[in-house]
Enzyme design. Structure first.
Site, short mmCIF file in Angstrom:
data_model
loop_
_atom_site.label_atom_id
_atom_site.label_comp_id
_atom_site.label_asym_id
_atom_site.label_seq_id
_atom_site.Cartn_x
_atom_site.Cartn_y
_atom_site.Cartn_z
N ASP A 1 0.65 -1.39 -0.08
CA ASP A 1 0.20 0.05 0.05
C ASP A 1 0.83 1.28 0.10
O ASP A 1 0.33 2.28 -0.17
CB ASP A 1 -1.13 0.01 1.12
CG ASP A 1 -0.37 -0.17 2.47
OD1 ASP A 1 0.78 -0.14 2.41
OD2 ASP A 1 -1.07 -0.16 3.61
N SER A 2 2.22 1.09 0.03
CA SER A 2 3.05 2.03 -0.18
C SER A 2 3.11 2.72 -1.65
O SER A 2 3.27 3.81 -2.11
CB SER A 2 4.50 1.52 -0.14
OG SER A 2 4.77 0.58 -0.97
N GLU B 1 9.40 -3.59 10.79
CA GLU B 1 9.81 -2.56 10.21
C GLU B 1 10.35 -1.60 11.43
O GLU B 1 9.54 -1.55 12.44
CB GLU B 1 8.68 -1.87 9.57
CG GLU B 1 9.15 -0.32 8.89
CD GLU B 1 8.00 -0.07 7.89
OE1 GLU B 1 8.26 0.95 7.41
OE2 GLU B 1 7.08 -0.65 7.47
N ASP C 1 -0.75 -6.25 0.15
CA ASP C 1 -1.15 -5.63 1.17
C ASP C 1 -2.72 -5.60 1.46
O ASP C 1 -3.37 -5.18 0.44
CB ASP C 1 -0.48 -4.30 1.62
CG ASP C 1 0.60 -4.12 2.38
OD1 ASP C 1 1.26 -5.12 2.91
OD2 ASP C 1 1.26 -3.02 1.87
N GLU D 1 -1.50 -5.45 9.12
CA GLU D 1 -0.68 -4.88 10.31
C GLU D 1 -1.44 -5.07 11.34
O GLU D 1 -2.52 -5.41 11.37
CB GLU D 1 -0.55 -3.37 10.12
CG GLU D 1 0.51 -3.08 8.70
CD GLU D 1 0.40 -1.52 8.53
OE1 GLU D 1 -0.07 -0.66 9.33
OE2 GLU D 1 0.96 -1.13 7.42
N LYS E 1 -0.96 -9.54 3.41
CA LYS E 1 0.03 -8.93 4.66
C LYS E 1 -0.92 -8.03 5.34
O LYS E 1 -1.76 -7.37 4.66
CB LYS E 1 1.23 -8.28 4.06
CG LYS E 1 1.86 -7.60 5.14
CD LYS E 1 3.30 -7.10 4.90
CE LYS E 1 3.19 -5.89 4.10
NZ LYS E 1 2.78 -4.73 5.05
#
Length: 297
Positions: A62-63, A199, A101, A132, A130
């Site tokens: 999602d960057s 991270e 993501d 978070e 992925k």
């Protein structure tokens, strides 16, 4: 001054086709002690280039909100946009493993919501998703894994929650924060997560978590050289994101520009993207990148 002789650089000519990178093959690679090389990817052209250079895992991150859309963060990225870019990357890759993501707002409400969102990305071509979060995501991770969806967890600096964390800061520096990260990592491993991105985590803590959970491959970004693998945002690795990477105008400490900087930090002959990515893969494999002193915390 260090110069890479171009005639010997992988990436100058197309690499022969390699066997498909599967989750089983990735686990075998980790068991052999061979670090995994991951880069973000958002389109078919770069998917083919990264695959040919030997990248093991392509992350549709999602960057893309930062480096593709020019947004100040990742929270604006939608599930539909993630599915579109996942499908683009899936069409360009040949062998590399593809994960995507789950974007902000499409998985936090319930395990069922996460499953429905993950199914969209899997239909688009993802082989793993992925997400978070730590202990609060245990039920969701287990729900996905039990239904055949491989999961990569993400701890430490979690960009979707950057406002709650107070900015882009190293996580786990004090004893209480380190203990919380250890507990979250254990919870993710117990829930069945196959991978864990760490991270902006101190090197010693990332090493400890890696050693404690050998069945869950740790992927570091700003977490030192001793994780099971490494990941960078592609645009950062190619020196393209001084003002749109989400980190501000200053290049993050954990980033190296592989088009212009040799392993010793000295300038080198400017490389093409394919050559730079091949050097990234080779230096991750040899644990020349990241350097604990220059890139770690």
């Amino acid at each position: 001054m260090s110069v890479h002789p171009s005639a010997n650089l992988p990436g100058n000519s197309p690499a022969p086709a390699r066997p498909a990178v599967t989750l089983h093959r990735l686990r075998e690679q980790v068991a052999r002690g061979e670090p995994l090389a991951m880069l973000t990817c958002y389109d078919a052209t770069y998917a083919a280039l990264l695959d040919a250079a030997g990248v093991d895992l392509l992350l549709v991150g999602d960057s893309l909100g930062n480096v593709i859309q020019g947004q100040s963060g990742t929270q604006s990225v939608t599930l539909e946009q993630m599915a579109y870019h996942t499908a683009c990357v899936a069409r360009g890759r040949r062998s590399a493993f593809l994960l995507a993501d789950l974007p902000f707002g499409c998985y936090e409400a319930s395990p069922q919501q996460a499953f429905e969102s993950a199914a969209v990305l899997m239909r688009a071509g993802a082989q793993m998703v992925k997400l978070e979060g730590g202990g609060e995501m245990v039920a969701t991770v287990r729900f996905l894994v039990d239904r055949g969806i491989p999961v990569c967890a993400h701890l430490g600096l979690t960009p979707q929650r950057v406002h709650a964390l107070g900015g882009f800061r190293v996580q786990g520096r004090d004893d209480a924060a380190a203990a919380a990260l250890r507990a979250d990592a254990t919870a993710m491993a117990d829930a069945g997560a196959a991978m864990l991105v760490l991270e902006l985590v101190p090197t010693a803590l990332a090493t400890e978590i890696t050693q404690a959970h050998p069945a869950m491959a740790t992927i570091g970004i700003g977490a030192g050289p001793h994780t099971a693998g490494q990941v960078l945002v592609l645009h950062d690795a190619l020196g393209l994101t001084s003002d749109v990477s989400g980190h501000g105008a200053r290049r993050p400490r954990f980033v190296r520009d592989f088009t212009r900087e040799a392993a010793d930090g000295q300038p080198c002959a400017t490389l093409s993207p394919g050559q730079a990515v091949a050097i990234y893969v080779a230096d991750v494999r040899a644990r020349r990148f990241p350097d604990a002193q220059r890139h770690g915390f």
